[in-house]
Design a protein around this motif. Structure first.
Motif, PDB file in Angstrom:
ATOM      1  N   PRO A 223       1.891  55.472  52.048  1.00  0.00           N
ATOM      2  CA  PRO A 223       1.939  55.382  53.638  1.00  0.00           C
ATOM      3  C   PRO A 223       3.383  55.693  53.965  1.00  0.00           C
ATOM      4  O   PRO A 223       4.396  55.187  53.369  1.00  0.00           O
ATOM      5  CB  PRO A 223       1.300  54.158  54.163  1.00  0.00           C
ATOM      6  N   TYR A 224       3.729  55.914  55.118  1.00  0.00           N
ATOM      7  CA  TYR A 224       4.865  56.234  56.036  1.00  0.00           C
ATOM      8  C   TYR A 224       5.112  54.469  56.706  1.00  0.00           C
ATOM      9  O   TYR A 224       4.261  54.220  57.244  1.00  0.00           O
ATOM     10  CB  TYR A 224       4.793  57.191  56.916  1.00  0.00           C
ATOM     11  N   SER A 225       6.152  53.891  56.338  1.00  0.00           N
ATOM     12  CA  SER A 225       6.616  52.907  57.218  1.00  0.00           C
ATOM     13  C   SER A 225       8.059  53.172  57.708  1.00  0.00           C
ATOM     14  O   SER A 225       8.838  52.861  56.575  1.00  0.00           O
ATOM     15  CB  SER A 225       6.525  51.795  56.222  1.00  0.00           C
ATOM     16  N   TYR A 226       8.215  52.954  59.011  1.00  0.00           N
ATOM     17  CA  TYR A 226       9.507  53.009  59.561  1.00  0.00           C
ATOM     18  C   TYR A 226      10.308  51.994  59.122  1.00  0.00           C
ATOM     19  O   TYR A 226       9.883  50.733  59.389  1.00  0.00           O
ATOM     20  CB  TYR A 226       9.443  53.173  61.041  1.00  0.00           C
ATOM     21  N   GLY A 227      11.604  52.282  58.473  1.00  0.00           N
ATOM     22  CA  GLY A 227      12.456  51.028  57.997  1.00  0.00           C
ATOM     23  C   GLY A 227      12.105  50.463  56.834  1.00  0.00           C
ATOM     24  O   GLY A 227      12.603  50.007  56.196  1.00  0.00           O
ATOM     25  N   THR A 253       5.405  46.938  60.542  1.00  0.00           N
ATOM     26  CA  THR A 253       5.553  45.592  59.850  1.00  0.00           C
ATOM     27  C   THR A 253       4.298  45.112  59.029  1.00  0.00           C
ATOM     28  O   THR A 253       4.373  44.110  58.392  1.00  0.00           O
ATOM     29  CB  THR A 253       5.628  44.561  61.138  1.00  0.00           C
ATOM     30  N   ILE A 254       3.473  45.814  59.201  1.00  0.00           N
ATOM     31  CA  ILE A 254       1.861  45.720  58.325  1.00  0.00           C
ATOM     32  C   ILE A 254       1.720  46.700  57.290  1.00  0.00           C
ATOM     33  O   ILE A 254       0.798  46.753  56.634  1.00  0.00           O
ATOM     34  CB  ILE A 254       0.992  45.468  59.337  1.00  0.00           C
ATOM     35  N   THR A 255       2.583  47.722  57.128  1.00  0.00           N
ATOM     36  CA  THR A 255       2.379  49.051  56.236  1.00  0.00           C
ATOM     37  C   THR A 255       3.338  49.037  55.137  1.00  0.00           C
ATOM     38  O   THR A 255       4.717  49.119  55.434  1.00  0.00           O
ATOM     39  CB  THR A 255       2.399  50.286  57.076  1.00  0.00           C
ATOM     40  N   VAL A 256       3.008  48.927  53.937  1.00  0.00           N
ATOM     41  CA  VAL A 256       3.899  48.963  52.834  1.00  0.00           C
ATOM     42  C   VAL A 256       4.192  50.411  52.392  1.00  0.00           C
ATOM     43  O   VAL A 256       3.210  51.102  52.213  1.00  0.00           O
ATOM     44  CB  VAL A 256       3.491  48.150  51.569  1.00  0.00           C
ATOM     45  N   GLY A 257       5.338  50.860  52.563  1.00  0.00           N
ATOM     46  CA  GLY A 257       5.533  52.359  52.230  1.00  0.00           C
ATOM     47  C   GLY A 257       7.045  52.713  52.516  1.00  0.00           C
ATOM     48  O   GLY A 257       7.877  51.854  52.292  1.00  0.00           O
ATOM     49  N   TYR A 258       7.312  54.120  52.770  1.00  0.00           N
ATOM     50  CA  TYR A 258       8.844  54.519  52.806  1.00  0.00           C
ATOM     51  C   TYR A 258       8.701  55.115  53.961  1.00  0.00           C
ATOM     52  O   TYR A 258       7.817  55.557  54.817  1.00  0.00           O
ATOM     53  CB  TYR A 258       8.945  55.607  51.658  1.00  0.00           C
ATOM     54  N   ASP A 259      10.042  55.425  54.506  1.00  0.00           N
ATOM     55  CA  ASP A 259      10.400  56.643  55.595  1.00  0.00           C
ATOM     56  C   ASP A 259      10.871  57.400  55.006  1.00  0.00           C
ATOM     57  O   ASP A 259      11.324  57.547  53.707  1.00  0.00           O
ATOM     58  CB  ASP A 259      10.966  55.806  56.942  1.00  0.00           C
TER      59      ASP A 259
END
Length: 351
Positions: A223-227, A253-259
């Motif tokens: 998933p995409y996660s900003y920051g 804040t609830i998603t583990v991922g990358y931007d």
């Protein structure tokens, strides 16, 4: 004399054709090996450190119901791919990314990674044990004569023990153990699609660019996660008043991922230690600009609007981009022409 010369010419021509044919075979064979070694194995969205072991565990099992995506989804449900004692120890004493209790580990655990210890905390050992146990349970499920999906029966046996499956003649109902086992089975089967990938990105060649692209490809589906995201792996992110929101809430804040830029940083680390943001990455690599018709796998692609460099991706070959696009999306491969607005395309660089 003419006959002799003609015969000699024929022999030489045949020898040349044979050599050429052999060379062609060697070249094709060499290329085939390169491509085959880079396949994704039908798996995506899995941390690189788990990927090798999941594929090995799957290949070691003869049961056709076993797939890499099944093992990956199970690991996600068990531990979210966590490996620390603080994050991967359950209230019941289950340990490691595959969540083995000591008694069960004594049966299935092996020193698969050859480091001299047999530990549920070692990724190789844990995933190998998980695969061995699930393979055995799949076979047991099919021999049992119980109705339903053998995968569901095997997962129930992994979570609650095969005795619970025998007690109910199938997957225990929601009334069993507060619905834990029933929910466990449903969650894993429902989430498998997240980890099913065609292994579409096949990268040949060596060097910093191809190697970075291969590393980034192990995160397809993440998933995409900003920051979010570091050189060590995906993390939760943050919202800044503009970015990171989805459906009215702070998704980052609830998603583990990358931007976008953390994925690029992760891909090149530690061989090339790029800075964190897209703008900084452009500044660090702009001295080596690359024209659009000279792009090579792993080159960085940048987009700008209003003087602000807002996005970076990696050239994936064949006119495609591998990138983390935006909140609500996942790491994906898309055509360069449609990855971001064409008018915003700034250019490419080679780290």
């Amino acid at each position: 004399m003419k006959t002799l010369m003609g015969a000699l010419a024929t022999v030489l021509a045949l020898a040349f054709l044979a050599a050429a044919s052999l060379m062609t075979v060697l070249l094709v064979d060499s290329k085939a090996k390169t491509i085959a070694s880079d396949g994704g194995g039908g798996l995506q969205g899995v941390p690189a450190e788990f990927r090798e072991w999941i594929l090995k565990a799957d290949s070691a099992c003869a049961e056709p119901e076993m797939t890499p995506a099944l093992l990956a989804s199970q690991l996600w449900t068990e531990s979210k791919f966590k490996t620390s004692q603080a994050e991967a120890t359950s209230w019941a004493g289950a340990q490691g990314p595959a969540q083995f209790i000591p008694g069960t580990w004594a049966t299935w655990g092996v020193d698969a990674d050859g480091n001299g210890r047999n530990s549920p905390w070692d990724i190789g050992d844990a995933v190998t044990a998980q695969g061995r146990m699930m393979c055995s349970l799949l076979g047991q499920a099919k021999r049992s004569g119980y109705g339903g999906d053998p995968r569901a029966l095997a997962l129930a046996g992994y979570n609650a023990g095969w005795g619970a499956v025998e007690r109910y003649g199938g997957v225990p109902p929601q009334s069993f153990s507060g619905g834990e086992t029933h929910g466990y089975v449903q969650s894993i089967l429902a989430e498998m699609h997240r980890f099913e990938g065609p292994g579409a990105l096949q990268v040949s060649g060596t060097g910093a660019g191809p190697d970075a692209l291969r590393r980034a490809a192990t995160r397809l589906g993440t998933p995409y996660s900003y920051g979010g995201g570091t050189p060590s792996g995906p993390t939760t992110g943050f919202c800044d008043g503009v970015n990171g929101y989805l459906n009215g809430g702070c998704n980052a804040t609830i998603t583990v991922g990358y931007d976008c830029s953390s994925l690029v940083q992760y891909a090149y680390w530690p061989t090339t230690k790029l800075p964190r943001t897209a703008a900084e990455q452009y500044g660090a690599t702009s001295h080596h600009a690359v024209s659009r018709n000279e792009l090579q796998p792993g080159d960085l692609l940048f987009w700008i609007k209003g003087g602000f460099i807002y996005h970076v991706g990696m050239y994936a070959g064949d006119g495609n981009v591998l990138h983390a696009p935006r909140t609500g999306k996942v790491v994906e491969i898309v055509p360069l022409a449609s990855a971001m607005p064409e008018r915003d395309y700034l250019g490419a660089t080679r780290p």
